[in-house]
Design an enzyme around this catalytic site. Structure first.
Site, PDB file in Angstrom:
ATOM      1  N   LYS A 188     -11.426   1.994 -15.402  1.00 56.57           N
ATOM      2  CA  LYS A 188     -11.944   0.649 -15.097  1.00 56.57           C
ATOM      3  C   LYS A 188     -12.364  -0.101 -16.366  1.00 56.57           C
ATOM      4  O   LYS A 188     -12.235  -1.321 -16.437  1.00 56.57           O
ATOM      5  CB  LYS A 188     -13.097   0.742 -14.097  1.00 56.57           C
ATOM      6  CG  LYS A 188     -12.656   1.203 -12.699  1.00 56.57           C
ATOM      7  CD  LYS A 188     -11.636   0.255 -12.052  1.00 56.57           C
ATOM      8  CE  LYS A 188     -11.362   0.619 -10.602  1.00 56.57           C
ATOM      9  NZ  LYS A 188     -10.385  -0.282  -9.980  1.00 56.57           N
ATOM     10  N   SER A 228     -14.453  -2.862 -11.695  1.00 55.75           N
ATOM     11  CA  SER A 228     -15.645  -2.217 -11.115  1.00 55.75           C
ATOM     12  C   SER A 228     -16.784  -2.389 -12.108  1.00 55.75           C
ATOM     13  O   SER A 228     -16.533  -2.537 -13.318  1.00 55.75           O
ATOM     14  CB  SER A 228     -15.383  -0.725 -10.907  1.00 55.75           C
ATOM     15  OG  SER A 228     -16.589  -0.041 -10.593  1.00 55.75           O
ATOM     16  N   ASN A 247      -5.264  -4.570  -7.000  1.00 53.18           N
ATOM     17  CA  ASN A 247      -6.480  -4.076  -6.341  1.00 53.18           C
ATOM     18  C   ASN A 247      -6.580  -2.560  -6.306  1.00 53.18           C
ATOM     19  O   ASN A 247      -7.649  -2.013  -6.059  1.00 53.18           O
ATOM     20  CB  ASN A 247      -6.507  -4.649  -4.913  1.00 53.18           C
ATOM     21  CG  ASN A 247      -7.652  -4.097  -4.105  1.00 53.18           C
ATOM     22  OD1 ASN A 247      -8.827  -4.335  -4.434  1.00 53.18           O
ATOM     23  ND2 ASN A 247      -7.349  -3.348  -3.067  1.00 53.18           N
ATOM     24  N   SER A 262     -18.239   0.040 -12.935  1.00 52.77           N
ATOM     25  CA  SER A 262     -17.996   1.265 -13.722  1.00 52.77           C
ATOM     26  C   SER A 262     -17.089   0.999 -14.911  1.00 52.77           C
ATOM     27  O   SER A 262     -16.873   1.898 -15.735  1.00 52.77           O
ATOM     28  CB  SER A 262     -17.372   2.352 -12.837  1.00 52.77           C
ATOM     29  OG  SER A 262     -18.197   2.609 -11.732  1.00 52.77           O
ATOM     30  N   TYR A 276     -12.714   7.650 -13.970  1.00 56.52           N
ATOM     31  CA  TYR A 276     -12.822   6.338 -13.314  1.00 56.52           C
ATOM     32  C   TYR A 276     -13.391   5.300 -14.296  1.00 56.52           C
ATOM     33  O   TYR A 276     -12.878   4.184 -14.395  1.00 56.52           O
ATOM     34  CB  TYR A 276     -13.715   6.474 -12.082  1.00 56.52           C
ATOM     35  CG  TYR A 276     -13.761   5.259 -11.190  1.00 56.52           C
ATOM     36  CD1 TYR A 276     -12.636   4.843 -10.487  1.00 56.52           C
ATOM     37  CD2 TYR A 276     -14.938   4.533 -11.022  1.00 56.52           C
ATOM     38  CE1 TYR A 276     -12.678   3.734  -9.648  1.00 56.52           C
ATOM     39  CE2 TYR A 276     -14.996   3.426 -10.184  1.00 56.52           C
ATOM     40  CZ  TYR A 276     -13.861   3.037  -9.498  1.00 56.52           C
ATOM     41  OH  TYR A 276     -13.906   1.939  -8.661  1.00 56.52           O
ATOM     42  N   ASP A 302       0.879  -1.181   0.000  1.00 59.13           N
ATOM     43  CA  ASP A 302       0.000   0.000   0.000  1.00 59.13           C
ATOM     44  C   ASP A 302       0.909   1.222   0.000  1.00 59.13           C
ATOM     45  O   ASP A 302       2.081   1.137   0.373  1.00 59.13           O
ATOM     46  CB  ASP A 302      -0.891   0.000   1.250  1.00 59.13           C
ATOM     47  CG  ASP A 302      -2.141   0.873   1.087  1.00 59.13           C
ATOM     48  OD1 ASP A 302      -3.225   0.323   0.805  1.00 59.13           O
ATOM     49  OD2 ASP A 302      -2.030   2.115   1.236  1.00 59.13           O
TER      50      ASP A 302
HETATM   51  N1  LIG Z   1     -15.671   0.554  -2.563  1.00 58.51           N
HETATM   52  C1  LIG Z   1     -16.392   0.389  -3.662  1.00 58.51           C
HETATM   53  O1  LIG Z   1     -17.612   0.634  -3.697  1.00 58.51           O
HETATM   54  C2  LIG Z   1     -15.733  -0.118  -4.919  1.00 58.51           C
HETATM   55  C3  LIG Z   1     -16.559  -0.464  -5.995  1.00 58.51           C
HETATM   56  C4  LIG Z   1     -15.971  -0.928  -7.166  1.00 58.51           C
HETATM   57  C5  LIG Z   1     -14.608  -1.065  -7.260  1.00 58.51           C
HETATM   58  N2  LIG Z   1     -13.830  -0.717  -6.195  1.00 58.51           N
HETATM   59  C6  LIG Z   1     -12.389  -0.854  -6.360  1.00 58.51           C
HETATM   60  O2  LIG Z   1     -11.869  -1.631  -5.309  1.00 58.51           O
HETATM   61  C7  LIG Z   1     -10.503  -1.290  -5.105  1.00 58.51           C
HETATM   62  C8  LIG Z   1     -10.254  -1.073  -3.626  1.00 58.51           C
HETATM   63  O3  LIG Z   1     -11.110  -0.047  -3.171  1.00 58.51           O
HETATM   64  P1  LIG Z   1     -11.616   0.065  -1.665  1.00 58.51           P
HETATM   65  O4  LIG Z   1     -13.039   0.453  -1.737  1.00 58.51           O
HETATM   66  O5  LIG Z   1     -11.210  -1.130  -0.899  1.00 58.51           O
HETATM   67  O6  LIG Z   1     -10.805   1.373  -1.229  1.00 58.51           O
HETATM   68  P2  LIG Z   1     -10.188   1.855   0.167  1.00 58.51           P
HETATM   69  O7  LIG Z   1     -10.231   3.337   0.088  1.00 58.51           O
HETATM   70  O8  LIG Z   1     -10.813   1.178   1.324  1.00 58.51           O
HETATM   71  O9  LIG Z   1      -8.669   1.366   0.068  1.00 58.51           O
HETATM   72  C9  LIG Z   1      -7.849   1.853  -0.950  1.00 58.51           C
HETATM   73  C10 LIG Z   1      -6.394   1.669  -0.536  1.00 58.51           C
HETATM   74  O10 LIG Z   1      -5.613   2.102  -1.651  1.00 58.51           O
HETATM   75  C11 LIG Z   1      -4.471   2.739  -1.138  1.00 58.51           C
HETATM   76  N3  LIG Z   1      -3.889   3.589  -2.182  1.00 58.51           N
HETATM   77  C12 LIG Z   1      -4.344   4.777  -2.613  1.00 58.51           C
HETATM   78  N4  LIG Z   1      -3.514   5.263  -3.535  1.00 58.51           N
HETATM   79  C13 LIG Z   1      -2.523   4.362  -3.699  1.00 58.51           C
HETATM   80  C14 LIG Z   1      -1.352   4.311  -4.500  1.00 58.51           C
HETATM   81  N5  LIG Z   1      -1.041   5.301  -5.344  1.00 58.51           N
HETATM   82  N6  LIG Z   1      -0.553   3.229  -4.396  1.00 58.51           N
HETATM   83  C15 LIG Z   1      -0.846   2.225  -3.540  1.00 58.51           C
HETATM   84  N7  LIG Z   1      -1.928   2.219  -2.739  1.00 58.51           N
HETATM   85  C16 LIG Z   1      -2.751   3.283  -2.822  1.00 58.51           C
HETATM   86  C17 LIG Z   1      -4.993   3.525   0.057  1.00 58.51           C
HETATM   87  O11 LIG Z   1      -3.941   3.894   0.938  1.00 58.51           O
HETATM   88  C18 LIG Z   1      -5.977   2.528   0.674  1.00 58.51           C
HETATM   89  O12 LIG Z   1      -5.361   1.710   1.645  1.00 58.51           O
HETATM   90  C19 LIG Z   1     -10.241  -0.076  -5.995  1.00 58.51           C
HETATM   91  O13 LIG Z   1      -9.642  -0.500  -7.208  1.00 58.51           O
HETATM   92  C20 LIG Z   1     -11.631   0.459  -6.276  1.00 58.51           C
HETATM   93  O14 LIG Z   1     -11.697   1.180  -7.467  1.00 58.51           O
HETATM   94  C21 LIG Z   1     -14.351  -0.257  -5.023  1.00 58.51           C
END
Ligand SMILES: NC(=O)c1ccc[n+]([C@@H]2O[C@H](COP(=O)([O-])OP(=O)(O)OC[C@H]3O[C@@H](n4cnc5c(N)ncnc54)[C@H](O)[C@@H]3O)[C@@H](O)[C@H]2O)c1
Length: 258
Positions: A157, A140, A89, A142, A153, A36
């Site tokens: 995606k 996603s 991820n 999306s 986004y 991370d």
């Molecule tokens: N939460 C949702 O509703 C949702 C829906 C569809 C897809 N996603 C996708 O799931 C994945 C995870 O999302 P989440 O909801 O668990 O998010 P989250 O915000 O809980 O966690 C994201 C993590 O990414 C880290 N991060 C941010 N920028 C970074 C970088 N440049 N390098 C390395 N790490 C970095 C952050 O420190 C954080 O720990 C993402 O790809 C997101 O697009 C999430």
């Protein structure tokens, strides 16, 4: 213990879906490198998992920086003695139509959400070919259809979704499977602002056929399936885990309206 003797690298693993996936893999015996950008949070998150049967180590990296990703993959492959699973991820969104997005916003979203997949996959592929391993991308819904006001986004995606298919084709004969999970709304730090806004929360409740957001563990279990030998004949798939949202055409809910 589906993942005993399985060497796994997960990006963006200090929170939400990535942390839940790391926990799931370690619960089933995997050896995991969690990465991370936020090292403090990453270390705290890994510390909270140390009683699980698998073995977890951490290595901080910014996924949008090619050099850091090369170092991360090299570190994981060296310390684990190879690599069986890469979970790409990382990703984040930025609200705005093209007329409202700055070039910096666009590049930041594409860098973290799409370039990162290219960098990590390119670096990891030789190791995955050796191990006949696999990749799971967190895309996603999306990436499967458009979303109002999320131009960058959706582009990123959509790129992950089609890159997943192409990687699957290109490396099927190398014995490397490549799939993606496409979550709908998941209750994580990323979406907290949606839950904090009563109107948005209500609109989601109405729109999602199952009437609720997913918990990160419900996406982690799909990632675990795609990474496991249970999915040995599955490649090139973008699997929606969205409470039924993508099953709808987007037309009004006539049952409710008539
Ligand atoms: N939460 C949702 O509703 C949702 C829906 C569809 C897809 N996603 C996708 O799931 C994945 C995870 O999302 P989440 O909801 O668990 O998010 P989250 O915000 O809980 O966690 C994201 C993590 O990414 C880290 N991060 C941010 N920028 C970074 C970088 N440049 N390098 C390395 N790490 C970095 C952050 O420190 C954080 O720990 C993402 O790809 C997101 O697009 C999430």
């Amino acid at each position: 213990m589906r993942f005993a003797n399985t060497r796994i690298l997960i990006t963006a693993a200090a929170s939400g879906i990535g942390a839940a996936a790391a926990r799931r893999f370690a619960s089933e015996g995997a050896t995991v490198v969690m990465s991370d950008i936020d090292n403090d949070r990453l270390v705290a998150c890994a510390e909270a998992m140390k009683s699980l049967p698998g073995r977890i180590t951490t290595h901080a990296a910014d996924v949008s920086d090619e050099r850091q990703i090369q170092d991360l993959v090299a570190h994981a492959a060296t310390t684990l003695g190879g690599l069986d699973v890469l979970v790409n991820n990382a990703g984040l969104g930025c609200h705005g139509r093209v007329t409202e997005l700055s070039t910096d916003d666009w590049r930041r979203v594409l860098g973290i959400s799409l370039d990162s997949v290219f960098y990590a996959t390119r670096a990891a592929m030789p190791h995955l070919i050796t191990s006949h391993g696999c990749i799971v991308n967190t895309a996603s819904i999306s990436g499967l259809a458009g979303d109002y006001g999320f131009a960058a986004y959706a582009a990123a995606k959509g790129g992950v979704v089609n890159l997943t298919r192409t990687l699957a084709l290109d490396h099927a004969r190398d014995g490397v499977r490549v799939n993606a999970v496409c979550p709908g709304l998941v209750a994580t730090q990323l979406t907290r602002k949606f839950f904090d806004n009563a109107r948005i929360a209500r609109a989601y409740e109405d729109a999602i056929p199952m009437g609720r957001a997913a918990q990160p563990e419900e996406i982690a279990s799909v990632i675990a399936f795609l990474a496991s030998s249970d999915a040995s004949y599955v490649t090139g798939v973008n699997l929606a885990a969205d409470g039924g949202l993508m099953a709808a055409t987007g037309q009004p809910n006539f049952t409710r309206l008539m």
